[in-house]
Design a protein around this motif. Structure first.
Motif, PDB file in Angstrom:
ATOM      1  N   THR A   1      47.252 -31.510  33.450  1.00 24.45           N
ATOM      2  CA  THR A   1      46.819 -32.766  33.118  1.00 24.45           C
ATOM      3  C   THR A   1      46.862 -32.371  31.795  1.00 24.45           C
ATOM      4  O   THR A   1      45.103 -31.998  31.164  1.00 24.45           O
ATOM      5  N   VAL A   2      46.941 -33.678  30.675  1.00 23.54           N
ATOM      6  CA  VAL A   2      47.139 -33.612  29.655  1.00 23.54           C
ATOM      7  C   VAL A   2      46.990 -34.982  29.243  1.00 23.54           C
ATOM      8  O   VAL A   2      48.050 -35.747  29.477  1.00 23.54           O
ATOM      9  N   ARG A   3      45.744 -35.695  28.735  1.00 23.84           N
ATOM     10  CA  ARG A   3      46.048 -37.085  28.146  1.00 23.84           C
ATOM     11  C   ARG A   3      46.259 -37.243  26.892  1.00 23.84           C
ATOM     12  O   ARG A   3      46.089 -36.507  25.871  1.00 23.84           O
ATOM     13  N   LEU A   4      47.569 -38.257  26.698  1.00 26.54           N
ATOM     14  CA  LEU A   4      47.722 -38.677  25.400  1.00 26.54           C
ATOM     15  C   LEU A   4      48.203 -39.751  25.010  1.00 26.54           C
ATOM     16  O   LEU A   4      48.127 -41.003  25.412  1.00 26.54           O
ATOM     17  N   ALA A   5      47.054 -39.933  23.547  1.00 24.73           N
ATOM     18  CA  ALA A   5      46.844 -41.440  23.660  1.00 24.73           C
ATOM     19  C   ALA A   5      48.553 -42.217  23.217  1.00 24.73           C
ATOM     20  O   ALA A   5      48.549 -41.482  21.432  1.00 24.73           O
ATOM     21  N   MET A   6      48.849 -43.262  22.971  1.00 24.90           N
ATOM     22  CA  MET A   6      49.778 -43.758  22.273  1.00 24.90           C
ATOM     23  C   MET A   6      49.914 -45.212  21.554  1.00 24.90           C
ATOM     24  O   MET A   6      48.879 -45.592  22.728  1.00 24.90           O
TER      25      MET A   6
ATOM     26  N   GLN B   1      47.062 -46.143  31.550  1.00 22.23           N
ATOM     27  CA  GLN B   1      46.368 -47.155  31.241  1.00 22.23           C
ATOM     28  C   GLN B   1      45.998 -46.867  29.754  1.00 22.23           C
ATOM     29  O   GLN B   1      46.275 -46.938  29.086  1.00 22.23           O
ATOM     30  N   PHE B   2      46.617 -49.105  30.123  1.00 26.77           N
ATOM     31  CA  PHE B   2      46.706 -49.891  29.152  1.00 26.77           C
ATOM     32  C   PHE B   2      45.560 -49.993  28.638  1.00 26.77           C
ATOM     33  O   PHE B   2      44.188 -50.278  29.236  1.00 26.77           O
TER      34      PHE B   2
ATOM     35  N   ILE C   1      48.457 -41.959  28.346  1.00 20.67           N
ATOM     36  CA  ILE C   1      49.058 -41.908  29.525  1.00 20.67           C
ATOM     37  C   ILE C   1      48.757 -40.667  30.329  1.00 20.67           C
ATOM     38  O   ILE C   1      48.467 -39.108  28.442  1.00 20.67           O
ATOM     39  N   GLU C   2      48.355 -39.894  31.363  1.00 21.92           N
ATOM     40  CA  GLU C   2      48.060 -38.444  31.665  1.00 21.92           C
ATOM     41  C   GLU C   2      49.271 -37.843  31.926  1.00 21.92           C
ATOM     42  O   GLU C   2      50.075 -38.498  32.955  1.00 21.92           O
TER      43      GLU C   2
END
Length: 705
Positions: free
Chosen positions: A624-629, A656-657, A669-670
């Motif tokens: 898993t990797v978190r992406l900030a969008m 997660q918003f 988004i993970e």
């Protein structure tokens, strides 16, 4: 096409004593040799050499260089020969033409060992006569100006090569105008939509605020008139690529980017430069940490100028460069100023550098024995900007932008770097990963028995430091790495149904440009080489075989049989990234990326560090990797983004918003991925979407162990 008499007139503008007859002869010879040849655009081929020669007249170069430009493709593309050119135009011009021909045949964008060897040849050609590179740069500039007639795939290849090699080389030589134009022309090919977007925004800004350049220029001139200082003032907007790069580096939107205008003040004397600086700082507020004095500390290519950034009209930041006329000539021509003519004689510019000395500063400290290190060092040196620091005795040490105290220590002496344990900057103890700034005084603290640490490789920026650290690490750990490399080689050969042997290892070492089998095993054990690269070097037919699936329960090499592991939540390392393990009581081994900020707190606890590397092969998409969008708030946008992620074979594990606005959403988004290459592919696909305003990998330091 420029007529021969018009070309001669361009040369006569700065060199009335030019050998016009020899230029006519070269022009006629080139026209005759290229007769019947055409460019992709359909124009006669000889229009290209003439255009290259015209570009070089803008730098006021000598007759030999202009003639070389006219003939630079004759030996390669026509029936002309070296001996014929030497007979007609002399051995010096023949050598220059032959040098350009050899450079044209170099594949500078090819990969690794071949590319490194070709870079060596590039620098050898530069060391013999730098005019060869000047002709080649002008050749590339004209080709980029006319690139639209090429096939799209050829345009992309030439543009990448220009962006990676020729543009930074022009900048390193001090020819900043050429660097900016080459970058912008390549940008137009590689990312046309981004370039159009910036131009549209710039036009909108001008409509809203008016053209601020004449107003600010008039303000500066008024201040100069009050102080009775004679100087020329010029202003311009920065090029689209320069603006786009600054937006990427500072992660700013166009509306928040302020210093998109640049102004230049050309004075009559050096004293006036500092007087103008004082006037500007009195009239406008200076921006902290945006001041550089390259007059007192010139760059190695001879560049001298004062740079300052101030808040001008309406609070907009503007950059101002201040220099004398002679400094400006060197700033425009760079190292080429050595050959510039004025009124028929070589210009005696005191600031023009000796090309031979400049080449020696560029290649100083390059390790002749290692292709990879040489290539890395060359690219580091070509892209670098400089900061100037002082020793406790007051001596000046030049370092690239972003350099650390460790880089400084290795710049003093390899022994100082290897035994460095701490540093004081301006008398205050600082971490070794601190970034040095102009004018700081640096003192290195050393200790006997200290050895470089592997983490230093991700801290330093100079090729000299990186090479010295790698050599020291290889020497210290060589026996351990050789033993580990032998085991990795044995397993890799068994996987492809082959048996490892001394002869096979020697053959692989020779193919990869290494001195012997022990060196190959040491690099394999230290993760500088992969087992797949070794296999491919001997059995290239096996390179296309699919990679073996990696057991997800034991995806890393270096753990003990009884050791458990987990990935750190702060940096979420992926296969393909350099990693290190940290032991925690009750948690086993926690894997971090080598550049994770959390490691800084553990620097003084080396007994907890474990050398690890990912297993070779194909990993399952379970990491898993978190992406900030930041995405547009529109109907169907989120669904489309989720579908796009799925199309890249990535599964969404969590969403997660963070912020909701009328026109955009910010969210985390993970996703579950295979490796770092999978991550880069996904990021590229998402960045290309017009509804995605911003995306980056999100590191959550609150999740550290």
């Amino acid at each position: 096409m420029i007529d021969v008499e018009d070309l001669i007139a361009l040369v006569r503008n700065y060199n009335p004593r030019t050998n016009a007859e020899l230029i006519r002869t070269a022009y006629d010879y080139g026209l005759r040799m290229h007769e019947g040849q055409f460019r992709h655009s359909g124009e006669p081929y000889f229009t290209h050499p003439v255009a290259v020669a015209a570009i070089l007249t803008e730098q006021r170069l000598d007759d030999d260089t202009i003639i070389t430009a006219l003939l630079h493709d004759t030996i390669e593309d026509t029936r002309s020969t070296y001996s014929e050119v030497a007979k007609l135009f002399g051995p010096e011009i023949a050598e220059l033409v032959d040098g350009v021909t050899k450079l044209t045949n170099l594949q500078l964008s090819s990969s690794e060992t071949r590319q490194a060897e070709n870079f060596r040849k590039l620098f050898m050609a530069m060391s013999k006569d730098l005019r060869v590179i000047l002709v080649k740069l002008a050749d590339r500039l004209h080709n980029m100006r006319t690139i639209r007639s090429m096939r799209p795939e050829k345009q992309a290849q030439k543009a990448r090569e220009t962006m990676e090699i020729y543009a930074p080389l022009a900048g390193r030589m001090g020819m900043q105008w050429m660097r900016e134009e080459l970058e912008d022309l390549a940008f137009k090919v590689l990312n046309p939509e981004a370039r159009k977007s910036i131009i549209r925004r710039f036009i909108t800004l001008q409509k809203e605020t008016g053209d601020v350049i004449p107003r600010i220029t008039a303000d500066i001139r008024l201040e100069l008139e009050k102080a009775q200082i004679e100087a020329d003032v010029f202003g311009r907007a920065k090029r689209p690529y320069s603006i786009w790069r600054k937006m990427q580096e500072k992660q700013l939107t166009f509306s928040r980017l302020s210093d998109i205008y640049g102004f230049r003040v050309i004075t009559r004397s050096e004293a006036d430069c500092y007087a103008v600086l004082g006037l500007i700082h009195q009239r406008w507020r200076a921006v902290p940490e945006r001041f550089k004095d390259y007059i007192s500390q010139p760059k190695s290519n001879g560049y001298r100028s004062i740079h300052t950034t101030v808040s001008g009209r309406d609070g907009k930041r503007v950059e101002v460069q201040i220099r004398t006329r002679q400094m400006h000539e060197v700033a425009e021509a760079g190292v080429a100023a050595h050959w510039s003519y004025r009124d028929g004689v070589l210009a005696q510019n005191p600031f023009a550098v000796d090309p031979a000395k400049w080449i020696s500063t560029l290649t100083e400290g390059f390790d002749e024995g290692d292709h990879d290190e040489f290539l890395e060092n060359v690219k580091l040196e070509m892209y670098t900007d400089q900061v100037f620091c002082f020793t406790p005795k007051g001596d000046v040490v030049k370092l690239p932008k972003g350099a650390t105290p460790i880089d400084y220590a290795y710049a003093i002496h390899t022994r100082i770097g290897n035994s460095c344990v701490g540093a004081k900057v301006d008398g205050i103890r600082v971490p070794l990963w601190s970034r040095l700034k102009n004018g700081q005084s640096v003192e290195i603290i050393i200790a006997e028995g200290q050895r470089p640490q592997a983490t230093w490789l991700d801290i330093v920026v100079t090729g000299r430091a990186k090479g010295a650290i790698r050599r020291s690490l290889r020497e210290a750990d060589r026996s351990r790495f050789v033993k580990l490399g032998a085991e990795l080689a044995r397993v890799a050969f068994e996987h492809v149904g082959r048996k490892v042997s001394d002869k096979a290892l020697r053959t692989a070492a020779k193919t990869l440009g290494l001195p012997d089998a022990d060196e190959l095993l040491a690099r394999l054990g230290s993760a500088e080489l992969t087992a797949r690269e070794v296999i491919t070097a001997i059995y290239p037919e096996l390179a296309s075989q699919p990679a073996e699936e990696v057991d997800a329960r034991r995806p890393v090499v270096g753990l003990g049989a009884d050791q458990t592991f987990r990935r750190a939540g702060c940096c979420q390392p992926l296969p393909g990234e350099r990693i290190v393990g940290i032991t925690y009581r009750g948690l086993g081994v926690v894997i971090h990326t080598i550049d994770c900020p959390a490691l800084a707190e553990l620097e003084d606890q080396p007994d907890r560090w474990v050398d690890l590397q990912w297993q070779d092969g194909r990993h399952a998409p379970v990491y898993t990797v978190r992406l900030a969008m930041t995405i547009a708030n529109g109907a169907g946008v989120l669904g489309h983004i989720c579908s796009l992620i799925g199309s890249q074979k990535a599964n969404i594990a969590d969403l997660q918003f963070i912020d909701r606005k009328p026109d955009f959403f910010s969210l985390i988004i993970e996703v579950e991925l295979r490796d770092v290459e999978h991550l880069h592919t996904l990021l590229t696909a998402l960045e290309a979407e017009s509804d995605v305003a911003q995306i980056e990998r999100h590191r959550d330091m609150a999740s550290k162990p």
